[in-house]
Design a protein around this motif. Structure first.
Motif, PDB file in Angstrom:
ATOM      1  N   THR A 178       0.221  -1.008   0.160  1.00 48.97           N
ATOM      2  CA  THR A 178       0.003   0.116  -0.171  1.00 48.97           C
ATOM      3  C   THR A 178       0.790   1.341  -0.118  1.00 48.97           C
ATOM      4  OG1 THR A 178      -1.737  -1.571   1.209  1.00 48.97           O
ATOM      5  CG2 THR A 178      -1.887   1.614   1.197  1.00 48.97           C
ATOM      6  N   VAL A 179       0.605   2.355  -0.954  1.00 46.77           N
ATOM      7  CA  VAL A 179       0.873   3.381  -0.861  1.00 46.77           C
ATOM      8  C   VAL A 179       0.753   4.850  -1.377  1.00 46.77           C
ATOM      9  CG1 VAL A 179       1.819   3.398  -3.535  1.00 46.77           C
ATOM     10  CG2 VAL A 179       2.699   4.825  -2.221  1.00 46.77           C
ATOM     11  N   GLU A 180       0.302   5.387  -0.443  1.00 41.96           N
ATOM     12  CA  GLU A 180      -0.084   7.049  -0.660  1.00 41.96           C
ATOM     13  C   GLU A 180       0.372   7.849  -1.650  1.00 41.96           C
ATOM     14  OE1 GLU A 180      -1.146   8.662   3.401  1.00 41.96           O
ATOM     15  OE2 GLU A 180      -3.125   6.792   3.460  1.00 41.96           O
ATOM     16  N   ILE A 181      -0.379   8.352  -2.382  1.00 43.80           N
ATOM     17  CA  ILE A 181       0.530   8.993  -2.784  1.00 43.80           C
ATOM     18  C   ILE A 181      -0.229  10.740  -3.684  1.00 43.80           C
ATOM     19  CG2 ILE A 181       2.065   7.235  -4.523  1.00 43.80           C
ATOM     20  CD1 ILE A 181       0.482   8.142  -6.718  1.00 43.80           C
ATOM     21  N   ASP A 182       0.483  11.741  -3.710  1.00 44.81           N
ATOM     22  CA  ASP A 182      -0.407  13.295  -4.034  1.00 44.81           C
ATOM     23  C   ASP A 182      -0.194  12.779  -5.920  1.00 44.81           C
ATOM     24  OD1 ASP A 182      -1.207  15.161  -5.268  1.00 44.81           O
ATOM     25  OD2 ASP A 182      -0.372  16.664  -3.583  1.00 44.81           O
ATOM     26  N   ALA A 183      -1.244  12.295  -6.801  1.00 41.20           N
ATOM     27  CA  ALA A 183      -0.871  12.331  -8.270  1.00 41.20           C
ATOM     28  C   ALA A 183      -1.726  13.783  -8.555  1.00 41.20           C
ATOM     29  CB  ALA A 183      -1.372  11.392  -8.202  1.00 41.20           C
ATOM     30  N   SER A 184      -1.558  15.262  -8.047  1.00 41.02           N
ATOM     31  CA  SER A 184      -2.757  15.595  -8.003  1.00 41.02           C
ATOM     32  C   SER A 184      -1.480  17.002  -9.334  1.00 41.02           C
ATOM     33  CB  SER A 184      -3.233  16.817  -7.866  1.00 41.02           C
ATOM     34  OG  SER A 184      -1.915  17.408  -6.645  1.00 41.02           O
ATOM     35  N   SER A 185      -0.563  16.512  -9.715  1.00 39.79           N
ATOM     36  CA  SER A 185      -0.087  16.794 -10.685  1.00 39.79           C
ATOM     37  C   SER A 185       0.324  16.664 -11.605  1.00 39.79           C
ATOM     38  CB  SER A 185       1.483  17.429 -10.612  1.00 39.79           C
ATOM     39  OG  SER A 185       2.757  16.180 -10.077  1.00 39.79           O
ATOM     40  N   SER A 186       0.252  14.857 -12.320  1.00 34.51           N
ATOM     41  CA  SER A 186       0.105  14.260 -12.952  1.00 34.51           C
ATOM     42  C   SER A 186      -0.491  12.865 -12.613  1.00 34.51           C
ATOM     43  CB  SER A 186       1.562  13.571 -13.546  1.00 34.51           C
ATOM     44  OG  SER A 186       1.456  12.474 -14.831  1.00 34.51           O
ATOM     45  N   SER A 187      -1.484  12.360 -13.492  1.00 32.31           N
ATOM     46  CA  SER A 187      -2.452  10.828 -13.906  1.00 32.31           C
ATOM     47  C   SER A 187      -1.000   9.846 -13.904  1.00 32.31           C
ATOM     48  CB  SER A 187      -3.495  10.581 -14.246  1.00 32.31           C
ATOM     49  OG  SER A 187      -2.896  10.730 -15.648  1.00 32.31           O
ATOM     50  N   GLN A 188      -0.243  10.144 -14.258  1.00 26.87           N
ATOM     51  CA  GLN A 188       0.446   8.977 -14.541  1.00 26.87           C
ATOM     52  C   GLN A 188       1.434   8.833 -13.884  1.00 26.87           C
ATOM     53  OE1 GLN A 188       3.436  10.893 -17.809  1.00 26.87           O
ATOM     54  NE2 GLN A 188       1.721  10.804 -19.360  1.00 26.87           N
ATOM     55  N   PHE A 189       1.115   9.675 -12.594  1.00 32.83           N
ATOM     56  CA  PHE A 189       1.792   8.870 -11.227  1.00 32.83           C
ATOM     57  C   PHE A 189       1.451   7.440 -10.725  1.00 32.83           C
ATOM     58  CE2 PHE A 189       3.242  13.277  -9.537  1.00 32.83           C
ATOM     59  CZ  PHE A 189       4.253  13.100 -10.626  1.00 32.83           C
ATOM     60  N   VAL A 190       0.041   7.319 -10.823  1.00 29.48           N
ATOM     61  CA  VAL A 190      -0.839   6.474 -10.576  1.00 29.48           C
ATOM     62  C   VAL A 190      -0.585   5.337 -11.520  1.00 29.48           C
ATOM     63  CG1 VAL A 190      -3.318   5.487 -10.368  1.00 29.48           C
ATOM     64  CG2 VAL A 190      -2.686   7.661  -9.508  1.00 29.48           C
ATOM     65  N   SER A 191      -0.766   6.317 -13.456  1.00 28.53           N
ATOM     66  CA  SER A 191      -0.351   4.501 -14.255  1.00 28.53           C
ATOM     67  C   SER A 191       0.612   4.198 -13.771  1.00 28.53           C
ATOM     68  CB  SER A 191      -0.943   4.807 -15.187  1.00 28.53           C
ATOM     69  OG  SER A 191      -2.401   5.725 -15.540  1.00 28.53           O
ATOM     70  N   ALA A 192       1.523   4.795 -13.592  1.00 30.74           N
ATOM     71  CA  ALA A 192       2.810   3.880 -13.545  1.00 30.74           C
ATOM     72  C   ALA A 192       3.423   2.741 -12.570  1.00 30.74           C
ATOM     73  CB  ALA A 192       3.890   4.813 -13.491  1.00 30.74           C
ATOM     74  N   LEU A 193       2.617   2.788 -11.166  1.00 30.10           N
ATOM     75  CA  LEU A 193       2.516   2.127 -10.424  1.00 30.10           C
ATOM     76  C   LEU A 193       1.987   1.392 -10.442  1.00 30.10           C
ATOM     77  CD1 LEU A 193       2.399   4.453  -7.479  1.00 30.10           C
ATOM     78  CD2 LEU A 193       4.518   3.338  -7.512  1.00 30.10           C
ATOM     79  N   LEU A 194      -0.049   1.340 -11.140  1.00 28.19           N
ATOM     80  CA  LEU A 194      -0.775   0.244 -12.022  1.00 28.19           C
ATOM     81  C   LEU A 194      -0.109  -0.390 -12.399  1.00 28.19           C
ATOM     82  CD1 LEU A 194      -3.790   2.411 -11.583  1.00 28.19           C
ATOM     83  CD2 LEU A 194      -2.678   1.438  -9.820  1.00 28.19           C
ATOM     84  N   LEU A 195       0.715  -0.294 -13.600  1.00 31.36           N
ATOM     85  CA  LEU A 195       1.233  -0.534 -15.137  1.00 31.36           C
ATOM     86  C   LEU A 195       1.785  -2.130 -14.381  1.00 31.36           C
ATOM     87  CD1 LEU A 195       1.530   1.661 -17.384  1.00 31.36           C
ATOM     88  CD2 LEU A 195      -0.533   0.067 -17.768  1.00 31.36           C
ATOM     89  N   SER A 196       2.837  -1.863 -13.376  1.00 24.14           N
ATOM     90  CA  SER A 196       3.688  -3.103 -12.998  1.00 24.14           C
ATOM     91  C   SER A 196       3.447  -3.534 -11.458  1.00 24.14           C
ATOM     92  CB  SER A 196       5.283  -2.111 -12.701  1.00 24.14           C
ATOM     93  OG  SER A 196       5.750  -1.843 -14.106  1.00 24.14           O
ATOM     94  N   ALA A 197       2.039  -3.514 -11.526  1.00 32.05           N
ATOM     95  CA  ALA A 197       1.659  -3.745  -9.861  1.00 32.05           C
ATOM     96  C   ALA A 197       1.139  -5.508 -10.351  1.00 32.05           C
ATOM     97  CB  ALA A 197       0.670  -2.984  -9.644  1.00 32.05           C
ATOM     98  N   PRO A 198       1.397  -5.629 -10.900  1.00 33.47           N
ATOM     99  CA  PRO A 198       1.143  -7.057 -11.792  1.00 33.47           C
ATOM    100  C   PRO A 198       2.124  -8.308 -10.663  1.00 33.47           C
ATOM    101  CG  PRO A 198      -0.053  -6.452 -12.906  1.00 33.47           C
ATOM    102  CD  PRO A 198       0.668  -5.325 -12.365  1.00 33.47           C
ATOM    103  N   ARG A 199       3.739  -7.396 -11.101  1.00 36.63           N
ATOM    104  CA  ARG A 199       5.209  -8.280 -10.794  1.00 36.63           C
ATOM    105  C   ARG A 199       5.317  -8.052  -9.171  1.00 36.63           C
ATOM    106  NH1 ARG A 199       7.960  -9.304 -15.735  1.00 36.63           N
ATOM    107  NH2 ARG A 199       9.263  -9.808 -14.535  1.00 36.63           N
ATOM    108  N   PHE A 200       4.312  -6.760  -8.324  1.00 36.96           N
ATOM    109  CA  PHE A 200       5.155  -6.908  -7.314  1.00 36.96           C
ATOM    110  C   PHE A 200       4.857  -8.115  -6.911  1.00 36.96           C
ATOM    111  CE2 PHE A 200       4.596  -1.985  -8.286  1.00 36.96           C
ATOM    112  CZ  PHE A 200       5.073  -1.759  -8.354  1.00 36.96           C
ATOM    113  N   ASN A 201       5.301  -8.297  -5.716  1.00 37.04           N
ATOM    114  CA  ASN A 201       4.968  -9.829  -4.860  1.00 37.04           C
ATOM    115  C   ASN A 201       3.798  -9.520  -4.321  1.00 37.04           C
ATOM    116  OD1 ASN A 201       7.583 -10.745  -5.201  1.00 37.04           O
ATOM    117  ND2 ASN A 201       8.743  -9.845  -3.686  1.00 37.04           N
ATOM    118  N   GLN A 202       3.470  -8.307  -3.691  1.00 40.02           N
ATOM    119  CA  GLN A 202       1.965  -8.188  -2.683  1.00 40.02           C
ATOM    120  C   GLN A 202       1.144  -7.295  -4.255  1.00 40.02           C
ATOM    121  OE1 GLN A 202       2.363  -6.498   0.913  1.00 40.02           O
ATOM    122  NE2 GLN A 202       4.914  -7.120   0.782  1.00 40.02           N
ATOM    123  N   GLY A 203       0.977  -7.135  -5.187  1.00 43.45           N
ATOM    124  CA  GLY A 203       0.762  -6.345  -6.330  1.00 43.45           C
ATOM    125  C   GLY A 203       0.923  -5.015  -5.628  1.00 43.45           C
TER     126      GLY A 203
END
Length: 465
Positions: A178-203
């Protein structure tokens, strides 16, 4: 194979001599192409991208993934040029995943998708990955991705800048969580984490805790593409908590993906129909899409045109009259430069709202639009979150682009109605729309010559009657 002219000198923006009537084949979506490349690189099996965009941003993404050990085989039709026009409709990129590794060097250029989507991928690599890019890339926010990756277990050296250049020390895996971020300057911050997340050990569970989140269609695009690749994603739209996205750890499947035309890059051509009272058809416009550019149908209709969507594509027709608009563009901020250009030629004032984040794009787009339109005689004022545009008679002059592709196409749109506009560095359009100068002149070759006679194909082969 032919090379595109450099177009680095001042480019005289063509002035429309009559109503445009053309069919314009727009190359593939940059946003879909680069997301597709990342997901294919993380997959458990080979995948294919059909009709990908071949532009500076997508080639930077492909080269970066190759540097990390991913195989990308490009099959280009023998009749194709080096640019991204319709000859590339037959092009296929085969992506062959392999063990991600360093050491590697990644040049992000000034591509937001590369500088933000690839650090999470690099954290999964075995070895250090150095990220660098254009001088403007150093000024663009990256702290959301850097800080989030550290929370999720990555080691990153950025000298506390929260920006490029930096080194990601890949450990071959990432814990996630779990992580908290402020993505108000770019939605790409959210997309960046989601795209690789299936490969993270805990998602991953991403919680946005800042102000209004811009460009939501791009996050929806990321989610849709993850689901197509077999990932389990919970979103606010699917009944989850507001501003929270969860991706479950699991295999990414290789897919055969057909890339849609880039609807945002269709904007200047649709604007040409609106401004000249003409007609432009964009083939293969999808009936359902997450691309922000689909909003052009409603926005340009409100500004004075009409459109028809058929199985063949979208046909947009203008009347030659342009109306001002009061519109919230927070979800479709990338359309702002083109809308501002059209609004400067309207018969009433316009207010463009919800786009404060554009100050952090390829350039400060709000300041740049204000300065360049005003230097042509316009009356544009920056507001806290957008622009107030009061139409005035415009005159010729130099329209500077600040190495921003959407500034360049905005200047070309104004040049349709204003004689003597010269665009500085029109070649910057190669970032997402290769061969734009030839596409533009090809479209105009059919102006005033009767229905269906003008064509623009994106390969310098536009012909009139």
């Amino acid at each position: 194979m032919t090379e595109t002219p450099a177009y680095t000198a001042l480019w005289p923006a063509p002035h429309a001599s009559g109503a445009v009537d053309a069919t314009v084949t727009v190359p593939g979506s940059k946003s879909v192409t680069n997301r597709g490349l990342v997901l294919a690189a993380l997959a458990a099996e080979p995948g294919w991208l059909r009709r990908p965009l071949r532009s500076r941003d997508t080639l930077l993404m492909a080269e970066a993934l190759r540097a990390l050990g991913v195989g990308i085989e490009e099959t280009v039709p023998s009749s194709s040029s080096v640019t991204g026009g319709p000859d590339h409709i037959g092009e296929v990129w085969r992506v062959i995943p392999s063990g991600l590794h360093g050491p590697a060097q990644v040049d992000v250029g000034n591509a937001g998708t590369v500088m933000r989507f690839l650090p999470p991928v690099a954290a999964l690599a075995d070895g250090p990955v150095r990220f660098d890019g254009d001088p403007r890339a150093y000024e663009r926010p990256l702290h959301g991705v850097i800080d989030a990756l550290r929370v999720l277990g990555a080691r990153i050296d950025d000298d506390s800048r929260g920006a490029l250049p930096m080194t990601v020390h890949g450990g071959g895996a990432l814990d996630g969580g779990t992580v908290e971020i402020d993505a108000s300057s770019s939605s790409q911050f959210v997309s960046a984490l989601l795209l690789s997340a299936p490969r993270f050990n805990q998602g991953v569970e991403v919680r946005h805790v800042g102000g209004p989140l811009p460009s939501m269609p791009h996050i929806r695009m990321t989610v849709d593409m993850l689901r197509v690749a077999g990932a389990q994603v919970d979103t606010p739209e699917s009944g989850g908590e507001p501003n929270v996205w969860r991706v479950t750890a699991g295999a990414v499947l290789g897919r055969d993906l057909v890339v849609e035309p880039d609807l945002s890059n269709a904007q200047p051509f649709l604007a040409a129909a609106l401004i000249t009272g003409g007609r432009v058809t964009i083939p293969d416009w999808p009936r359902r899409t997450t691309q922000p550019g689909d909003a052009l149908r409603a926005i340009f209709t409100e500004m004075g045109g009409s459109c028809e969507l058929t199985d063949q594509g979208l046909t947009f027709t203008g009347t030659g009259r342009i109306h001002g608009i009061d519109v919230d563009l927070s979800e479709v901020g990338e359309l702002t430069p083109g809308i501002a250009a059209v609004a400067a030629l309207a018969d009433s004032e316009s207010v463009l709202r919800g786009v404060a984040h554009l100050r952090l794009h390829e350039t400060d787009r709000l300041a740049a639009l204000t300065k360049e339109i005003n230097e042509l005689g316009g009356d544009v004022t920056e507001t806290e979150d957008g622009l107030h545009i009061r139409p005035r008679p415009l005159h010729g002059g130099v329209f500077r682009t600040y190495d921003d592709h959407r500034m360049a196409t905005a200047g070309a749109v104004i040049g349709l109605a204003v004689e003597g506009v010269q665009i500085e560095n029109i070649a910057t359009t190669a970032k997402t729309l290769p061969d734009f100068p030839d596409m533009w002149t090809g479209m105009l070759a059919g102006a005033g010559t009767g229905p269906g006679t003008g064509t623009s194909t994106g390969t310098g082969t536009g012909t009139g009657a």
